[in-house]
Design an enzyme around this catalytic site. Structure first.
Site, mmCIF file in Angstrom:
data_model
loop_
_atom_site.group_PDB
_atom_site.id
_atom_site.type_symbol
_atom_site.label_atom_id
_atom_site.label_comp_id
_atom_site.label_asym_id
_atom_site.label_seq_id
_atom_site.Cartn_x
_atom_site.Cartn_y
_atom_site.Cartn_z
ATOM 1 N N ARG A 189 0.851 -1.184 0.000
ATOM 2 C CA ARG A 189 0.000 0.000 0.000
ATOM 3 C C ARG A 189 0.893 1.243 0.000
ATOM 4 N NH1 ARG A 189 -3.456 -2.856 -1.505
ATOM 5 N NH2 ARG A 189 -5.415 -3.390 -0.482
ATOM 6 N N HIS A 209 -0.533 -0.053 -9.940
ATOM 7 C CA HIS A 209 -1.203 -1.015 -9.034
ATOM 8 C C HIS A 209 -1.596 -2.282 -9.821
ATOM 9 C CE1 HIS A 209 -3.665 -1.376 -5.085
ATOM 10 N NE2 HIS A 209 -3.326 -2.581 -5.534
HETATM 11 N N1 LIG Z 1 -0.100 -4.344 -5.504
HETATM 12 C C1 LIG Z 1 -1.117 -5.174 -5.617
HETATM 13 O O1 LIG Z 1 -1.650 -5.352 -6.722
HETATM 14 C C2 LIG Z 1 -1.628 -5.929 -4.409
HETATM 15 C C3 LIG Z 1 -2.469 -7.039 -4.617
HETATM 16 C C4 LIG Z 1 -2.893 -7.786 -3.499
HETATM 17 C C5 LIG Z 1 -2.476 -7.443 -2.215
HETATM 18 N N2 LIG Z 1 -1.669 -6.350 -2.040
HETATM 19 C C6 LIG Z 1 -1.203 -5.993 -0.671
HETATM 20 O O2 LIG Z 1 -0.485 -7.084 -0.122
HETATM 21 C C7 LIG Z 1 -0.768 -7.140 1.285
HETATM 22 C C8 LIG Z 1 -0.365 -8.489 1.863
HETATM 23 O O3 LIG Z 1 -1.308 -9.475 1.484
HETATM 24 P P1 LIG Z 1 -1.297 -10.953 2.107
HETATM 25 O O4 LIG Z 1 -2.504 -11.656 1.594
HETATM 26 O O5 LIG Z 1 0.027 -11.594 1.921
HETATM 27 O O6 LIG Z 1 -1.453 -10.601 3.668
HETATM 28 P P2 LIG Z 1 -1.453 -11.619 4.912
HETATM 29 O O7 LIG Z 1 -1.629 -13.026 4.454
HETATM 30 O O8 LIG Z 1 -2.381 -11.060 5.912
HETATM 31 O O9 LIG Z 1 0.062 -11.519 5.472
HETATM 32 C C9 LIG Z 1 0.525 -10.404 6.131
HETATM 33 C C10 LIG Z 1 1.954 -10.649 6.596
HETATM 34 O O10 LIG Z 1 2.483 -9.444 7.159
HETATM 35 C C11 LIG Z 1 2.970 -9.728 8.469
HETATM 36 N N3 LIG Z 1 2.762 -8.568 9.338
HETATM 37 C C12 LIG Z 1 1.618 -7.864 9.555
HETATM 38 N N4 LIG Z 1 1.832 -6.891 10.455
HETATM 39 C C13 LIG Z 1 3.133 -6.993 10.818
HETATM 40 C C14 LIG Z 1 3.952 -6.278 11.725
HETATM 41 N N5 LIG Z 1 3.472 -5.259 12.469
HETATM 42 N N6 LIG Z 1 5.245 -6.659 11.855
HETATM 43 C C15 LIG Z 1 5.724 -7.681 11.140
HETATM 44 N N7 LIG Z 1 5.012 -8.405 10.256
HETATM 45 C C16 LIG Z 1 3.713 -8.058 10.098
HETATM 46 C C17 LIG Z 1 2.159 -10.907 8.952
HETATM 47 O O11 LIG Z 1 2.874 -11.554 9.992
HETATM 48 P P3 LIG Z 1 2.277 -12.888 10.717
HETATM 49 O O12 LIG Z 1 2.290 -13.946 9.636
HETATM 50 O O13 LIG Z 1 3.235 -13.178 11.790
HETATM 51 O O14 LIG Z 1 0.887 -12.550 11.172
HETATM 52 C C18 LIG Z 1 2.042 -11.730 7.671
HETATM 53 O O15 LIG Z 1 3.203 -12.501 7.486
HETATM 54 C C19 LIG Z 1 -2.263 -6.807 1.337
HETATM 55 O O16 LIG Z 1 -2.646 -6.366 2.615
HETATM 56 C C20 LIG Z 1 -2.365 -5.713 0.286
HETATM 57 O O17 LIG Z 1 -2.157 -4.459 0.894
HETATM 58 C C21 LIG Z 1 -1.253 -5.585 -3.112
#
Ligand SMILES: NC(=O)c1ccc[n+]([C@@H]2O[C@H](COP(=O)([O-])OP(=O)(O)OC[C@H]3O[C@@H](n4cnc5c(N)ncnc54)[C@H](OP(=O)(O)O)[C@@H]3O)[C@@H](O)[C@H]2O)c1
Length: 307
Positions: free
Chosen positions: A222, A270
């Site tokens: 983001r 994006h």
């Molecule tokens: N550019 C694009 O087109 C696009 C497309 C889709 C998604 N995205 C972005 O990608 C993000 C990630 O997606 P996802 O599905 O992989 O999310 P997810 O499965 O919820 O994984 C989030 C990861 O971040 C870690 N995390 C969260 N808060 C943290 C903190 N304070 N300190 C350290 N680690 C932290 C979590 O740790 P734990 O495992 O220990 O909980 C987990 O490993 C989405 O939220 C979205 O913003 C972008």
């Protein structure tokens, strides 16, 4: 018969046909049509603040994306179950984007494209993937997929998450105490964190300054993770080599925004990854079935954690 409302500041009509196919008996309305007020399920991307609070029969709020920051930011968000999309194909698409970005810096396309604009023929020294250290912030559904692809491509991969985890071939750091050690060991930093109160502005002068001189950033989580001015200052000062930015605090990035023309910065629209409309409709349909059967919902978000 379930009443569903599409609630968004952007046009979600592309979801109507897949939802009619996945839920032929449901009644579909689009906010702010009056029929949306009767909805039991809200399907959202950037719901206008306060809109969900006008739906007294709501039982489930469902994001059409992996991220839910644009829903949790609603100050009047009703305290209802919130779910998101988790899609292996989306994760794979993001992993491909990240692999491309890693190759862009590793094989020095940033420098060659710049040289090409000046008609300059120059061959840079080549480095093996095994000599490049790629650090991934966030080892969730997408971060792990990206890490696995980068390991397969031969890079040294480290990751950082809130809690410890095991990913084959990846050195994992966990928690705030290990963030500095993680940052200092990355030639290319990739951000795949969710946007939460703990991660907003995490890529600031202090953190980016901990990267080694010549390191590069790939931001595809983001826009609000990054303090843009801090990045530009570090790139201009020569501390950082450059960045690929796929996400921005305001999208679309306006045509006259200086980032488009900032040396060392590559803007992409994006495009990292998006779930197919059919996948979104099928996952929402499955969660509606579970809701009605009293079963546990899939991909439920913890609102206190923010992801
Ligand atoms: N550019 C694009 O087109 C696009 C497309 C889709 C998604 N995205 C972005 O990608 C993000 C990630 O997606 P996802 O599905 O992989 O999310 P997810 O499965 O919820 O994984 C989030 C990861 O971040 C870690 N995390 C969260 N808060 C943290 C903190 N304070 N300190 C350290 N680690 C932290 C979590 O740790 P734990 O495992 O220990 O909980 C987990 O490993 C989405 O939220 C979205 O913003 C972008």
């Amino acid at each position: 018969m379930t009443r569903i409302a599409l609630v968004s500041e952007i046009d979600l009509t592309f979801l109507e046909a897949p939802f009619r196919r996945a839920l032929p008996d449901a009644v579909l309305a689009t906010w702010p049509d009056q029929a949306a007020e009767q909805a039991e399920v809200a399907v959202c991307w950037q719901p206008p603040p306060g809109a969900l609070a006008t739906m007294p029969k709501l039982r489930l709020i469902h994001s059409i994306a992996a991220g839910v920051d644009n829903i949790l930011s609603d100050p009047a968000l009703p305290p209802l179950p919130l779910c998101r999309i988790v899609d292996p194909m989306l994760a794979r698409a993001m992993a491909e984007f990240v692999l491309w970005g890693t190759l862009y810096f590793h094989r020095q396309f940033d420098l060659v494209i710049r040289d090409g604009r000046e008609g300059r023929w120059h061959r840079y020294e080549q480095h093996a993937a095994a000599d490049i250290r790629v650090g991934i912030l966030g080892l969730g559904a997408i971060g792990i997929s990206a890490a696995e692809l980068l390991v397969t491509a031969g890079y040294q991969v480290t990751g950082w998450s809130r809690t410890p985890k095991q990913v084959v071939g990846v050195t994992v750091h966990a928690g705030d105490d290990e963030l500095d050690a993680f940052l200092s060991g990355a030639d290319i930093l990739i951000c795949l964190l969710p946007l939460t109160l703990s991660t907003i502005g995490i890529l600031n002068a202090e953190r980016l300054g901990r990267l080694r001189k010549g390191a590069a950033l790939i931001l595809c989580s983001r826009g609000d993770h990054l303090v843009v001015d801090d990045l530009v200052t570090l790139v201009r000062a020569g501390h950082l080599r450059g960045a690929i930015l796929d996400v921005f605090d305001k999208e679309p990035l306006p045509a006259d925004h200086p980032l488009w023309r900032e040396p060392g910065i590559l803007v992409t629209p994006h495009m990292g990854g998006m779930a197919k409309p059919r996948v979104i409709a099928d996952q929402v349909a499955e969660n509606i079935r579970r809701l009605q059967a009293g079963e546990a919902l899939c991909n439920r978000v913890d609102p206190t954690r923010g992801y």
